[in-house]
Design an enzyme around this catalytic site. Structure first.
Site, PDB file in Angstrom:
ATOM      1  N   LEU A   1      47.821 -18.222 -16.404  1.00 61.18           N
ATOM      2  CA  LEU A   1      46.844 -17.760 -15.404  1.00 61.18           C
ATOM      3  C   LEU A   1      46.730 -16.238 -15.513  1.00 61.18           C
ATOM      4  O   LEU A   1      47.034 -15.503 -14.581  1.00 61.18           O
ATOM      5  CB  LEU A   1      47.272 -18.178 -13.990  1.00 61.18           C
ATOM      6  CG  LEU A   1      46.185 -18.039 -12.921  1.00 61.18           C
ATOM      7  CD1 LEU A   1      45.080 -19.084 -13.100  1.00 61.18           C
ATOM      8  CD2 LEU A   1      46.783 -18.169 -11.516  1.00 61.18           C
ATOM      9  N   GLY A   2      46.320 -15.800 -16.701  1.00 62.21           N
ATOM     10  CA  GLY A   2      46.108 -14.364 -16.918  1.00 62.21           C
ATOM     11  C   GLY A   2      44.652 -14.024 -16.673  1.00 62.21           C
ATOM     12  O   GLY A   2      43.993 -14.610 -15.817  1.00 62.21           O
ATOM     13  N   ARG A   3      44.148 -13.079 -17.479  1.00 62.19           N
ATOM     14  CA  ARG A   3      42.770 -12.593 -17.286  1.00 62.19           C
ATOM     15  C   ARG A   3      41.763 -13.736 -17.455  1.00 62.19           C
ATOM     16  O   ARG A   3      40.893 -13.946 -16.609  1.00 62.19           O
ATOM     17  CB  ARG A   3      42.486 -11.478 -18.300  1.00 62.19           C
ATOM     18  CG  ARG A   3      43.285 -10.219 -18.036  1.00 62.19           C
ATOM     19  CD  ARG A   3      43.279  -9.295 -19.225  1.00 62.19           C
ATOM     20  NE  ARG A   3      43.949  -9.872 -20.372  1.00 62.19           N
ATOM     21  CZ  ARG A   3      44.824  -9.231 -21.145  1.00 62.19           C
ATOM     22  NH1 ARG A   3      45.110  -7.961 -20.910  1.00 62.19           N
ATOM     23  NH2 ARG A   3      45.392  -9.827 -22.169  1.00 62.19           N
ATOM     24  N   ILE A   4      41.894 -14.504 -18.547  1.00 63.80           N
ATOM     25  CA  ILE A   4      40.929 -15.587 -18.788  1.00 63.80           C
ATOM     26  C   ILE A   4      41.230 -16.763 -17.860  1.00 63.80           C
ATOM     27  O   ILE A   4      40.321 -17.374 -17.288  1.00 63.80           O
ATOM     28  CB  ILE A   4      40.956 -16.040 -20.265  1.00 63.80           C
ATOM     29  CG1 ILE A   4      40.632 -14.857 -21.191  1.00 63.80           C
ATOM     30  CG2 ILE A   4      39.966 -17.178 -20.491  1.00 63.80           C
ATOM     31  CD1 ILE A   4      40.817 -15.155 -22.678  1.00 63.80           C
TER      32      ILE A   4
ATOM     33  N   GLY B   1      43.233 -21.742 -25.603  1.00 61.33           N
ATOM     34  CA  GLY B   1      44.074 -20.569 -25.873  1.00 61.33           C
ATOM     35  C   GLY B   1      44.351 -20.423 -27.357  1.00 61.33           C
ATOM     36  O   GLY B   1      43.591 -19.785 -28.095  1.00 61.33           O
ATOM     37  N   ARG B   2      45.439 -21.052 -27.796  1.00 60.51           N
ATOM     38  CA  ARG B   2      45.800 -21.076 -29.212  1.00 60.51           C
ATOM     39  C   ARG B   2      46.274 -22.481 -29.578  1.00 60.51           C
ATOM     40  O   ARG B   2      47.018 -23.103 -28.814  1.00 60.51           O
ATOM     41  CB  ARG B   2      46.940 -20.092 -29.505  1.00 60.51           C
ATOM     42  CG  ARG B   2      46.502 -18.653 -29.653  1.00 60.51           C
ATOM     43  CD  ARG B   2      45.744 -18.419 -30.964  1.00 60.51           C
ATOM     44  NE  ARG B   2      45.344 -17.039 -31.143  1.00 60.51           N
ATOM     45  CZ  ARG B   2      44.164 -16.523 -30.805  1.00 60.51           C
ATOM     46  NH1 ARG B   2      43.246 -17.276 -30.227  1.00 60.51           N
ATOM     47  NH2 ARG B   2      43.890 -15.259 -31.035  1.00 60.51           N
TER      48      ARG B   2
ATOM     49  N   ASP C   1      39.271 -26.439 -28.304  1.00 61.71           N
ATOM     50  CA  ASP C   1      38.486 -25.391 -28.977  1.00 61.71           C
ATOM     51  C   ASP C   1      39.344 -24.684 -30.020  1.00 61.71           C
ATOM     52  O   ASP C   1      38.838 -23.867 -30.776  1.00 61.71           O
ATOM     53  CB  ASP C   1      37.990 -24.366 -27.930  1.00 61.71           C
ATOM     54  CG  ASP C   1      37.063 -23.315 -28.526  1.00 61.71           C
ATOM     55  OD1 ASP C   1      36.184 -23.700 -29.345  1.00 61.71           O
ATOM     56  OD2 ASP C   1      37.200 -22.119 -28.202  1.00 61.71           O
TER      57      ASP C   1
ATOM     58  N   GLU D   1      43.373 -23.736 -38.234  1.00 60.68           N
ATOM     59  CA  GLU D   1      41.907 -23.548 -38.280  1.00 60.68           C
ATOM     60  C   GLU D   1      41.467 -22.932 -39.600  1.00 60.68           C
ATOM     61  O   GLU D   1      42.178 -22.078 -40.121  1.00 60.68           O
ATOM     62  CB  GLU D   1      41.477 -22.640 -37.121  1.00 60.68           C
ATOM     63  CG  GLU D   1      41.795 -23.246 -35.772  1.00 60.68           C
ATOM     64  CD  GLU D   1      41.506 -22.281 -34.619  1.00 60.68           C
ATOM     65  OE1 GLU D   1      40.934 -21.210 -34.847  1.00 60.68           O
ATOM     66  OE2 GLU D   1      41.884 -22.624 -33.498  1.00 60.68           O
TER      67      GLU D   1
ATOM     68  N   HIS E   1      36.314 -23.444 -32.362  1.00 58.99           N
ATOM     69  CA  HIS E   1      36.804 -22.154 -31.826  1.00 58.99           C
ATOM     70  C   HIS E   1      35.637 -21.223 -31.474  1.00 58.99           C
ATOM     71  O   HIS E   1      35.487 -20.138 -32.055  1.00 58.99           O
ATOM     72  CB  HIS E   1      37.764 -21.466 -32.819  1.00 58.99           C
ATOM     73  CG  HIS E   1      38.665 -20.461 -32.132  1.00 58.99           C
ATOM     74  ND1 HIS E   1      39.914 -20.130 -32.596  1.00 58.99           N
ATOM     75  CD2 HIS E   1      38.479 -19.714 -31.006  1.00 58.99           C
ATOM     76  CE1 HIS E   1      40.455 -19.220 -31.790  1.00 58.99           C
ATOM     77  NE2 HIS E   1      39.593 -18.957 -30.821  1.00 58.99           N
TER      78      HIS E   1
ATOM     79  N   GLY F   1      35.091 -20.131 -28.257  1.00 62.06           N
ATOM     80  CA  GLY F   1      35.355 -19.583 -26.915  1.00 62.06           C
ATOM     81  C   GLY F   1      34.576 -18.325 -26.583  1.00 62.06           C
ATOM     82  O   GLY F   1      33.910 -18.243 -25.558  1.00 62.06           O
TER      83      GLY F   1
END
Ligand code: A2R
Length: 322
Positions: free
Chosen positions: A152-155, A231-232, A256, A261, A279, A281
């Site tokens: 639950l950071g910036r994004i 995320g990753r 995503d 990848e 990917h 995003g």
């Protein structure tokens, strides 16, 4: 700064607006244009003071650049850059946080809705002429679900705000509770997975989060559960996810990001009940331009002898003297 036009190395082509601006202020060395990389690097490496990066920058490369002071990386995730080594060697690393928050959050909500409501499948259904035979079957809803944010950071906050507006209850797992939010914090991811119906992964890559979402977490999420990851890819045990989907331990997934990848496991591609994005995003012209400008602005600030705008936590400014 002593040099008027410090030498900067770019390994792979970046957006034309980055190249144009850097060529005005720096002596730009374009590694990707070299036929023989070693022959190209030999005379350039001793002069290089900055790197503009959208690819792997490891210790072996940085250690070949004795005057290197800054690596300006494109993207908020910088797991491709050995920031720990850079910090220990007085090199500042910058990334491009915040300017992509809303775009990635938009994509995450799109992916969530596509997955829960089976929107890509319904599009395929219509195109295949099946609507003429029968209406599309009733499906799942967000109305009866709680979302557990993994990160639950910036994004993550931008995603959570959108979910709040949609009247979807939100809780989260992160290593630390976020005192500024009213969302419930779960210190233990398995406990949260047990209590929710959707997990949305938005944590950084790297060894701390490797396979954070594993077979046990998926088992706890349960047969009605949906996993979304923006995320990753490395933060999910992809093989465990494929197994859980095949064995119906969870209901579905919307992804995503992937481990290797742009290669995506055939097992996932063959499953009709998952939704897969390449990917995308942050990949709008608008947001990628803002990210690219932040790469340039970090480098221009450093060139002017000012603090870079967005150094990563591993390489605080000013760097310790070598
Ligand atoms: O754990 P905390 O309290 O530092 O919270 C951060 C959380 N996080 C983790 N949660 C659980 N286990 C971990 N090992 C772990 N490591 C980090 O992920 C925080 O809530 C969140 C990351 O937030 P930010 O640093 O603000 O990153 P942002 O800008 O939201 O981007 C996230 C990632 C990027 O690194 C790219 O990989 C991707 O989204 O675009």
């Amino acid at each position: 700064m002593t040099d008027e036009r410090p030498d900067i190395l770019m390994l792979r082509p970046m957006m034309p607006m980055v190249i144009e601006q850097l060529e005005k202020a720096f002596t730009l060395h374009k590694l990707w244009e070299a036929k023989d990389r070693e022959a190209f690097l030999a005379p350039v490496a001793p002069k290089v003071r900055a790197v503009a990066a959208n690819t792997v920058i490891d210790a072996s490369l940085m250690s070949r650049l004795p005057k290197l002071e800054i690596v300006a990386s494109f993207g908020v995730g910088y797991d491709d850059v050995d920031a720990k080594w850079a910090g220990e060697n007085s090199i500042v690393v910058t990334n491009t946080p915040n300017v992509l928050n809303e775009e990635v959050a938009d994509t995450a909500l799109g992916l969530l809705l596509c997955t829960v409501r089976q929107l890509p499948q319904s599009d395929r259904y219509l195109r295949a002429g099946k609507w003429l035979e029968k209406t599309f079957p009733l499906g799942q809803s967000l109305r009866d679900r709680t979302v557990g944010m993994v990160g639950l950071g910036r994004i993550g906050m931008a995603i959570a705000r959108r979910l709040q507006a949609m009247n979807v209850p939100v809780v989260y797992h992160a290593r630390h509770a976020k005192p500024d939010t009213a969302f419930r914090h779960y210190p233990n991811l398995i406990d949260m997975a047990r209590d929710v119906d959707v997990l949305i992964g938005i944590v950084p890559g790297g060894k701390d989060t490797a396979k954070l979402i594993d077979a046990k977490v998926l088992e706890a999420l349960g047969p009605n559960g949906i996993l979304i990851n923006v995320g990753r890819g490395s933060s999910v045990d992809e093989q465990a996810l494929i197994k859980a989907l095949k064995e119906k331990k969870i209901l579905s997934a919307g992804l995503d990001v992937f481990v290797d990848e742009p290669r995506v496991p055939k097992e996932l591609i063959d499953m009709d009940h998952v939704v897969l994005f390449p990917h995308v995003g942050s990949s709008s012209v608008f947001t990628r331009a803002a990210m690219a400008q932040l790469v340039v602005d970090n480098l221009l600030a450093w060139k002017a002898g000012k603090p870079p705008l967005t150094p990563v936590p591993e390489t605080p400014w000013p760097p310790k003297r070598r």
